[in-house]
Design an enzyme around this catalytic site. Structure first.
Site, PDB file in Angstrom:
ATOM      1  N   ASP A 150       7.031   7.983   5.393  1.00 37.79           N
ATOM      2  CA  ASP A 150       7.715   8.045   4.105  1.00 37.79           C
ATOM      3  C   ASP A 150       8.262   9.464   3.972  1.00 37.79           C
ATOM      4  O   ASP A 150       8.326  10.193   4.966  1.00 37.79           O
ATOM      5  CB  ASP A 150       6.740   7.679   2.966  1.00 37.79           C
ATOM      6  CG  ASP A 150       7.461   7.349   1.666  1.00 37.79           C
ATOM      7  OD1 ASP A 150       7.602   8.256   0.831  1.00 37.79           O
ATOM      8  OD2 ASP A 150       7.895   6.195   1.497  1.00 37.79           O
ATOM      9  N   ALA A 177       0.861  -1.191   0.000  1.00 38.92           N
ATOM     10  CA  ALA A 177       0.000   0.000   0.000  1.00 38.92           C
ATOM     11  C   ALA A 177       0.888   1.229   0.000  1.00 38.92           C
ATOM     12  O   ALA A 177       2.096   1.148   0.261  1.00 38.92           O
ATOM     13  CB  ALA A 177      -0.930   0.014   1.208  1.00 38.92           C
ATOM     14  N   LYS A 178       0.313   2.351  -0.290  1.00 40.99           N
ATOM     15  CA  LYS A 178       1.021   3.628  -0.193  1.00 40.99           C
ATOM     16  C   LYS A 178      -0.015   4.718  -0.092  1.00 40.99           C
ATOM     17  O   LYS A 178      -1.145   4.590  -0.591  1.00 40.99           O
ATOM     18  CB  LYS A 178       1.902   3.863  -1.420  1.00 40.99           C
ATOM     19  CG  LYS A 178       3.108   4.730  -1.114  1.00 40.99           C
ATOM     20  CD  LYS A 178       4.146   3.961  -0.313  1.00 40.99           C
ATOM     21  CE  LYS A 178       5.421   4.776  -0.136  1.00 40.99           C
ATOM     22  NZ  LYS A 178       6.462   3.984   0.550  1.00 40.99           N
ATOM     23  N   GLY A 179       0.360   5.802   0.560  1.00 42.60           N
ATOM     24  CA  GLY A 179      -0.535   6.939   0.681  1.00 42.60           C
ATOM     25  C   GLY A 179       0.227   8.232   0.561  1.00 42.60           C
ATOM     26  O   GLY A 179       1.462   8.238   0.550  1.00 42.60           O
TER      27      GLY A 179
END
Length: 419
Positions: A147, A106-108
């Site tokens: 991140d 996942a990434k946001g």
């Protein structure tokens, strides 16, 4: 037709097609493996300090939940868009599968320059983003992490916002938290520490004397600075480093602890050792033993790949090398050894997994145990990658990504297509 676009997503898709061809995956299976399961776009309004209201766009992409909850960082940067976020989620899936973690990728992110926000505004934006994400995340659905542009403090705000909604403290909703708020020892250093560990491993395999070897590190944030410090402490001369404000070079080796201390005080390299300034465009092609790109995606293009004068490229960043550059590196054969990103920077998600496990169990480990387990997992994945590369006579990136894709594909095929 797809909502995902842009050079970073196109790069991730291109890399996947190379692996799919290598693995002879039928074309009708490919979209199911590549395309994300879910993408969420939210508006995040906040009150600015001057009394005005500003709205920022936020994203979260969950690539697959076949092996367990999704896992991935949250990026605050002006350049963030849904295509970049999707690409990073895809890479995270292959990374987690490669090192054997029970996660999908996942990434946001939020399209914002965090330096333009006051601390109060940053807290307001962080909490609003998590509030908007609550219907789509959870300790067994999607676990966030830091991140670029986010840190331990932002993760603490995320955790607190989610916990207030649940009516109880839920430390396992995010990783990369402060130790005082349920984080694990060794998480902040984990990615850079893992990069340095793998570099030392490769140097031994290539019979490069570690003491006195030279390294160049592009990007002096959390990953790059820790990798540089670990290499420096091992006896490697780190001759050049850079961040978004400039580059510094000294043939005899830089004082990495002093540069880190400067950045802790001032936030960047801008005023540090200005007499050692270097054109940042020259940094990656300096003669050295090791180049560590630890900044942004797509910094090594075909031209730069042809001009590299190093023995090892250790990808501390996600996607720093374009597919066109990969062809050049592959053509250069044994001249340059590549440690691909999904292995090289996987120490961060490995120790994030340890943090999640410790939070679920409420049983915490000493830092020595965290480091030992991290290195054990990295060494195992490295050995398996090298065995595959030698057996099939393929590029290291091909071997690493193929192992990740195979694991995800196998799990999807075993579970079947519902309904």
């Amino acid at each position: 037709m797809t909502v995902y676009s842009g050079p970073v997503f196109e790069m991730a898709a291109s890399q996947f097609q190379v692996i799919a061809d290598y693995l002879s995956i039928p074309h009708d299976e490919r979209d199911r493996l590549l395309m994300p399961k879910r993408a969420v776009t939210v508006s995040c309004p906040i009150h600015r300090d001057d009394g005005t209201t500003a709205v920022f766009e936020g994203y979260r992409v969950q690539h697959h939940l076949t092996l367990g909850p999704t896992k991935g960082g949250t990026r605050f940067a002006a350049s963030v868009d849904i295509g970049e976020v999707a690409a990073l989620a895809i890479w995270m899936s292959w990374k987690c599968a490669l090192v054997g973690l029970p996660y999908g990728g996942a990434k946001g992110g939020i399209g914002v320059d965090p330096a333009s926000l006051s601390k109060r505004e940053l807290e307001a934006l962080s909490r609003r983003y998590m509030q908007e994400m609550i219907p789509f995340v959870g300790p067994h659905t999607d676990v966030m992490a830091p991140d670029m542009g986010t840190n331990e403090q932002v993760m603490a705000w995320f955790m607190d916002t989610y916990s207030m909604y649940q009516g109880q403290t839920v430390t396992e909703i995010v990783t990369g938290k402060p130790v005082s708020a349920g984080g694990t020892l060794g998480r902040r250093e984990a990615t850079g520490r893992g990069v340095a560990h793998l570099v030392r491993r490769v140097m031994r395999d290539l019979d490069i004397e570690i003491a006195g070897a030279t390294a160049v590190v592009q990007g002096f944030g959390n990953v790059g600075s820790i990798a540089a410090l670990e290499l420096y402490n091992s006896g490697v001369k780190v001759v050049a480093v850079s961040d978004h404000t400039g580059a510094r070079y000294h043939a005899g080796g830089l004082d990495i602890p002093a540069l880190i201390a400067h950045c802790a005080r001032h936030g960047n390299l801008r005023e540090a050792a200005v007499e050692l300034a270097l054109d940042p465009d020259e940094l990656l092609t300096l003669p050295c033993d090791v180049v560590v790109p630890a900044a942004m995606e797509r910094v090594i293009d075909a031209r730069t790949a042809a001009a590299l004068r190093c023995r090892i490229v250790a990808e501390g960043a996600n996607g720093p090398t374009t597919p066109e550059a990969d062809l050049i590196l592959h053509q250069r054969g044994d001249e340059i050894f590549l440690i691909p990103d999904i292995l090289c920077n996987s120490g961060g998600v490995v120790v994030s997994y340890f943090e999640w496990v410790q939070d679920l169990q409420q049983l915490f480990w000493e830092e020595e145990e965290v480091i030992r387990r991290e290195y054990q997992i990295l060494d195992r994945a490295y050995d398996r990658m090298m065995e595959r590369a030698r057996r099939d006579k393929v590029f290291n990136r091909t071997a690493a990504m193929a192992m990740g894709v195979e694991r995800v594909r196998g799990a999807k095929n075993m579970r079947g297509l519902f309904p």
